[in-house]
Structure formats: structure tokens, C-alpha cells
Design a protein around this motif. Structure first.
Motif, PDB file in Angstrom:
ATOM      1  N   UNK A 172       0.889  -1.238  -0.022  1.00 20.32           N
ATOM      2  CA  UNK A 172      -0.037   0.026   0.067  1.00 20.32           C
ATOM      3  C   UNK A 172       1.059   1.219  -0.014  1.00 20.32           C
ATOM      4  N   UNK A 173       0.195   2.330  -0.233  1.00 25.66           N
ATOM      5  CA  UNK A 173       1.068   3.779  -0.432  1.00 25.66           C
ATOM      6  C   UNK A 173       0.498   4.293   0.850  1.00 25.66           C
ATOM      7  N   UNK A 174       1.138   5.107   1.676  1.00 29.78           N
ATOM      8  CA  UNK A 174       0.682   6.030   2.722  1.00 29.78           C
ATOM      9  C   UNK A 174       1.357   7.466   2.826  1.00 29.78           C
ATOM     10  N   UNK A 175       1.037   8.430   2.759  1.00 24.94           N
ATOM     11  CA  UNK A 175       1.622   9.581   2.798  1.00 24.94           C
ATOM     12  C   UNK A 175       2.067   9.856   4.290  1.00 24.94           C
ATOM     13  N   UNK A 176       3.410   9.777   4.529  1.00 28.40           N
ATOM     14  CA  UNK A 176       3.862   9.758   5.857  1.00 28.40           C
ATOM     15  C   UNK A 176       5.296  10.184   5.858  1.00 28.40           C
ATOM     16  N   UNK A 177       6.030  10.379   6.934  1.00 31.31           N
ATOM     17  CA  UNK A 177       7.472  10.540   6.779  1.00 31.31           C
ATOM     18  C   UNK A 177       8.393   9.027   7.446  1.00 31.31           C
ATOM     19  N   UNK A 178       9.051   8.483   6.778  1.00 30.59           N
ATOM     20  CA  UNK A 178       9.703   7.343   6.983  1.00 30.59           C
ATOM     21  C   UNK A 178      11.232   7.825   7.615  1.00 30.59           C
ATOM     22  N   UNK A 179      11.341   7.270   8.580  1.00 29.49           N
ATOM     23  CA  UNK A 179      12.765   7.699   9.198  1.00 29.49           C
ATOM     24  C   UNK A 179      13.632   6.488   8.779  1.00 29.49           C
ATOM     25  N   UNK A 180      15.161   6.819   8.190  1.00 34.16           N
ATOM     26  CA  UNK A 180      15.993   5.960   8.006  1.00 34.16           C
ATOM     27  C   UNK A 180      16.709   5.578   9.380  1.00 34.16           C
ATOM     28  N   UNK A 181      17.231   4.332   9.693  1.00 31.64           N
ATOM     29  CA  UNK A 181      17.789   3.940  11.054  1.00 31.64           C
ATOM     30  C   UNK A 181      19.208   3.876  11.055  1.00 31.64           C
ATOM     31  N   UNK A 182      19.617   4.390  12.140  1.00 30.01           N
ATOM     32  CA  UNK A 182      21.078   3.636  12.404  1.00 30.01           C
ATOM     33  C   UNK A 182      21.284   2.886  13.749  1.00 30.01           C
ATOM     34  N   UNK A 183      22.192   2.067  13.813  1.00 32.45           N
ATOM     35  CA  UNK A 183      22.260   1.305  15.272  1.00 32.45           C
ATOM     36  C   UNK A 183      21.168   0.440  15.094  1.00 32.45           C
ATOM     37  N   UNK A 184      20.655  -0.159  13.953  1.00 30.07           N
ATOM     38  CA  UNK A 184      19.315  -0.886  13.794  1.00 30.07           C
ATOM     39  C   UNK A 184      19.667  -2.174  12.955  1.00 30.07           C
ATOM     40  N   UNK A 185      19.250  -3.385  13.204  1.00 33.26           N
ATOM     41  CA  UNK A 185      19.412  -4.476  12.432  1.00 33.26           C
ATOM     42  C   UNK A 185      18.053  -5.524  12.464  1.00 33.26           C
ATOM     43  N   UNK A 186      17.741  -6.019  11.519  1.00 32.28           N
ATOM     44  CA  UNK A 186      16.489  -6.822  11.487  1.00 32.28           C
ATOM     45  C   UNK A 186      17.009  -8.224  12.163  1.00 32.28           C
ATOM     46  N   UNK A 187      18.112  -8.270  12.458  1.00 28.49           N
ATOM     47  CA  UNK A 187      18.531  -9.516  13.228  1.00 28.49           C
ATOM     48  C   UNK A 187      18.122  -9.454  14.741  1.00 28.49           C
ATOM     49  N   UNK A 188      17.928  -8.178  15.015  1.00 27.73           N
ATOM     50  CA  UNK A 188      17.543  -7.857  16.407  1.00 27.73           C
ATOM     51  C   UNK A 188      15.998  -7.835  16.821  1.00 27.73           C
ATOM     52  N   UNK A 189      15.351  -7.948  15.536  1.00 25.66           N
ATOM     53  CA  UNK A 189      13.594  -7.679  15.885  1.00 25.66           C
ATOM     54  C   UNK A 189      12.973  -8.436  14.718  1.00 25.66           C
ATOM     55  N   UNK A 190      11.710  -8.353  14.927  1.00 22.76           N
ATOM     56  CA  UNK A 190      10.843  -8.855  14.053  1.00 22.76           C
ATOM     57  C   UNK A 190      10.351  -7.723  13.139  1.00 22.76           C
ATOM     58  N   UNK A 191      10.746  -7.594  11.700  1.00 23.77           N
ATOM     59  CA  UNK A 191      10.164  -6.300  11.012  1.00 23.77           C
ATOM     60  C   UNK A 191       8.774  -6.679  10.566  1.00 23.77           C
ATOM     61  N   UNK A 192       8.105  -5.846  10.961  1.00 25.69           N
ATOM     62  CA  UNK A 192       6.493  -6.095  10.600  1.00 25.69           C
ATOM     63  C   UNK A 192       6.326  -5.125   8.999  1.00 25.69           C
ATOM     64  N   UNK A 193       6.987  -4.193   8.860  1.00 29.33           N
ATOM     65  CA  UNK A 193       6.509  -3.413   7.307  1.00 29.33           C
ATOM     66  C   UNK A 193       8.076  -2.899   7.244  1.00 29.33           C
ATOM     67  N   UNK A 194       8.112  -2.784   5.887  1.00 28.54           N
ATOM     68  CA  UNK A 194       9.216  -2.203   5.459  1.00 28.54           C
ATOM     69  C   UNK A 194       8.682  -1.181   3.968  1.00 28.54           C
ATOM     70  N   UNK A 195       9.828  -0.358   3.814  1.00 27.06           N
ATOM     71  CA  UNK A 195       9.743   0.513   2.457  1.00 27.06           C
ATOM     72  C   UNK A 195       9.885  -0.502   1.200  1.00 27.06           C
ATOM     73  N   UNK A 196       9.169  -0.357   0.199  1.00 27.07           N
ATOM     74  CA  UNK A 196       9.402  -1.066  -0.918  1.00 27.07           C
ATOM     75  C   UNK A 196      10.453  -0.219  -1.688  1.00 27.07           C
ATOM     76  N   UNK A 197      11.930  -0.779  -1.563  1.00 31.65           N
ATOM     77  CA  UNK A 197      12.735  -0.153  -2.096  1.00 31.65           C
ATOM     78  C   UNK A 197      12.744  -0.019  -3.790  1.00 31.65           C
ATOM     79  N   UNK A 198      11.943  -1.162  -4.390  1.00 33.06           N
ATOM     80  CA  UNK A 198      11.805  -1.025  -6.013  1.00 33.06           C
ATOM     81  C   UNK A 198      11.162   0.235  -6.272  1.00 33.06           C
ATOM     82  N   UNK A 199      10.464   1.066  -5.484  1.00 28.49           N
ATOM     83  CA  UNK A 199       9.630   1.997  -5.837  1.00 28.49           C
ATOM     84  C   UNK A 199       9.930   3.146  -5.002  1.00 28.49           C
ATOM     85  N   UNK A 200      11.181   3.188  -4.659  1.00 30.97           N
ATOM     86  CA  UNK A 200      11.481   4.288  -3.751  1.00 30.97           C
ATOM     87  C   UNK A 200      12.904   4.814  -4.428  1.00 30.97           C
TER      88      UNK A 200
END
Length: 292
Positions: A172-200
Motif C-alpha cells: 500500500x501507499x501512505x503519505x507519511x514521513x519514514x525515518x532511516x535508522x542507524x544502530x538498527x538491524x533486522x537480526x535484532x527484531x521482527x520487521x513488520x513493515x518495510x519500504x518497498x525499495x523497488x519503488x523508492x
């Protein structure tokens, strides 16, 4: 005899009501902190009011809203002021360096890590306490620019089974502000949503992540406590979107232990990993799901 019979009936009704009331589960208690020392987000007030209303209407939680940090302690406060011991979860829609003593910081970490209480971070909660690494460890990452500012964000739901994710389409598409993260890894959490990089737009000069992995929402454990974060919620009008409301209701329920979910970390799925590893243009998610 008639009076005695009526008295017994009334006693029975009262007794039944008392049993029913005592058998009903008590409402959980949520503390919302809406203080910002940096950029002031216009959505904070509406977000806090919406979350309070959702808890009240659902009967799931009562809410205390504070725009200061006084309640973030385990010390007894004057008069009838509540402290962390009075709550089952804390929700931060905050920003900047909030004024907290060393005791308060230790109390907040202990509230989640040792007491097993919940923590929900909304949007700029990830740009709070830049110089407090333990907070960053708890929430799971820290703000590193918003390369696209507020834009029509193309989002992919990775885990539709997590509470509050079922109402979103797979893409889906939603107008919002998406933060880029540092000191973050998906190895340390369960990602529920992500940006579609093919459309970014990945050529944006503020894109710093070499792995091109931009989580929009995640869940993790911090000691005994449950932690949820989402970058969604910058745009005030989005808090009137039933889908976003349901997402945060599900997040709060999970953080408070009202529902369970599998939060096993997962690798970046399918062709999104191809973009990450080889710079290839990703295929639509519909193609990712086709059998090979």
C-alpha cells in the motif's frame, strides 16, 4: 414471606452483579509521554487523544497523558501523581533530550527490562535521547535522517499475522514521513513493515544505509518486556485512518501482553534482498509470491 422472598431475590441479583463485576478483567493502564524538546510534531496531541479514546471505547486500557517526565520514576510522588509502578506500558511520542535524572532513566529501563512491562515508540520516539545508548538499545535503533521527508511511501507488510497488521493490504501507499535508522538491524527484531525499495528513490543523497533495508515497524524483546516501534504517525490526518488506529491498538495489546505474536527475526525476504545485495530492481511483491 413475600417481603423475605423479595429480599432474597434482590440479594441474589446483587450477588450475581458483584460476581460478574469481580470476574471481569480489569483495564490495563497506559502512560503516554508527549513531550518534545526538539522539533514539535503537530500530530502529538491528536495522536495521544486518539489512543486514549481507543483504549476507553474498547475497554482495554485507561490512559494517563503527560507532557513532562515526572511520572517516569518508581519513587513515590506527591499528592495523587502516578509513577511507573501504576502502569502496564508506556508510549512515547517524544523528541529531543528530555529532562530525566539518572534514577528516572534507570527506572524506565527497569520498567521494561526487569518488570516485563511494555514500551511503544511512535515516530519521533526514535529521535529521543541521542546520547543515551541504553535507550537506543531498548527501542532498537535511532533516527538517521528522513531522506524523502513526507511522501507517498510505498510500504510492504512483512508479517500480516502480527496484531494490528491484518487490515493493511500486502502492499500500500501512505503519505507519511519514514525515518532511516542507524544502530538498527533486522537480526535484532521482527520487521513488520518495510519500504518497498523497488519503488523508492534510492539515489537521494541522504540515503545512508548500504543494505537498503528501511523498516517501517518492528517488534522486539528488551529483557522481559515487549517493545514496539513504528515510524508512522507524523501526519496528523493519519490518526483518523482506521487502519493506523487498528495498528497501534494491536501494538499496545501486544506490548501489554493481552495478545501474543511470533517475533522471531527474519531475513530480508525474496527479491528485496536482491536489491540489497546486488542493486537489482526488485520485482513486484505479487511476483515474489509466485512459485519458482
Amino acid at each position: 414471606m413475600l417481603r423475605m422472598a423479595l429480599l432474597l431475590i434482590l440479594l441474589g441479583v446483587c450477588s450475581g452483579r458483584c460476581v460478574a463485576q469481580s470476574g471481569a478483567p480489569s483495564m490495563k493502564r497506559l502512560l503516554i509521554i508527549g513531550e518534545e524538546k526538539g522539533y514539535r510534531h503537530e500530530a502529538v496531541s491528536h495522536a495521544a487523544a486518539t489512543i486514549e479514546r481507543l483504549g476507553r471505547e474498547s475497554g482495554l486500557w485507561s490512559t494517563t497523558i503527560r507532557t513532562d517526565t515526572e511520572a517516569l520514576t518508581k519513587k513515590k510522588l506527591e499528592y495523587n501523581a502516578k509513577n511507573l509502578n501504576d502502569f502496564d506500558a508506556a508510549l512515547f511520542y517524544t523528541g529531543g533530550e528530555l529532562e530525566m535524572t539518572a534514577e528516572q532513566k534507570a527506572a524506565l529501563l527497569s520498567f521494561v527490562h526487569d518488570d516485563g512491562k511494555g514500551f511503544i515508540g511512535v515516530h519521533s520516539a526514535a529521535i529521543t535521547f541521542a546520547d543515551w545508548p541504553e535507550y537506543r538499545e531498548m527501542i532498537g535503533g535511532f533516527y538517521d535522517e528522513h531522506p524523502w521527508v513526507t511522501f507517498d511511501a510505498p510500504i510492504v507488510v512483512e508479517d500480516a499475522n502480527f496484531p494490528g497488521m491484518q487490515q493493511w493490504p500486502r502492499e500500500f501507499v501512505l503519505q507519511d514521513e519514514i525515518y532511516q535508522m542507524r544502530d538498527w538491524s533486522r537480526k535484532m527484531c521482527a520487521v513488520l513493515m518495510r519500504l518497498d525499495t523497488g519503488k523508492t528513490d534510492l539515489k537521494n543523497p541522504q540515503v545512508h544505509r548500504k543494505d537498503l533495508d528501511f523498516a517501517v515497524a518492528w517488534a522486539k524483546m528488551y529483557g522481559k518486556g515487549r517493545v514496539y516501534y513504528s515510524t508512522l504517525g507524523h501526519v496528523e490526518q493519519n490518526w483518523d485512518d482506521p487502519r493506523l488506529q487498528a495498528m497501534y491498538v494491536g501494538a499496545i495489546k501486544w506490548a501489554m501482553g493481552l495478545v501474543d505474536a511470533d517475533i522471531t527475526p527474519r531475513p530480508l525476504p525474496g527479491h528485496a534482498a536482491d536489491v540489497q545485495n546486488h542493486g537489482l530492481k526488485s520485482k513486484p511483491v505479487s511476483e515474489e509470491l509466485r512459485p519458482q
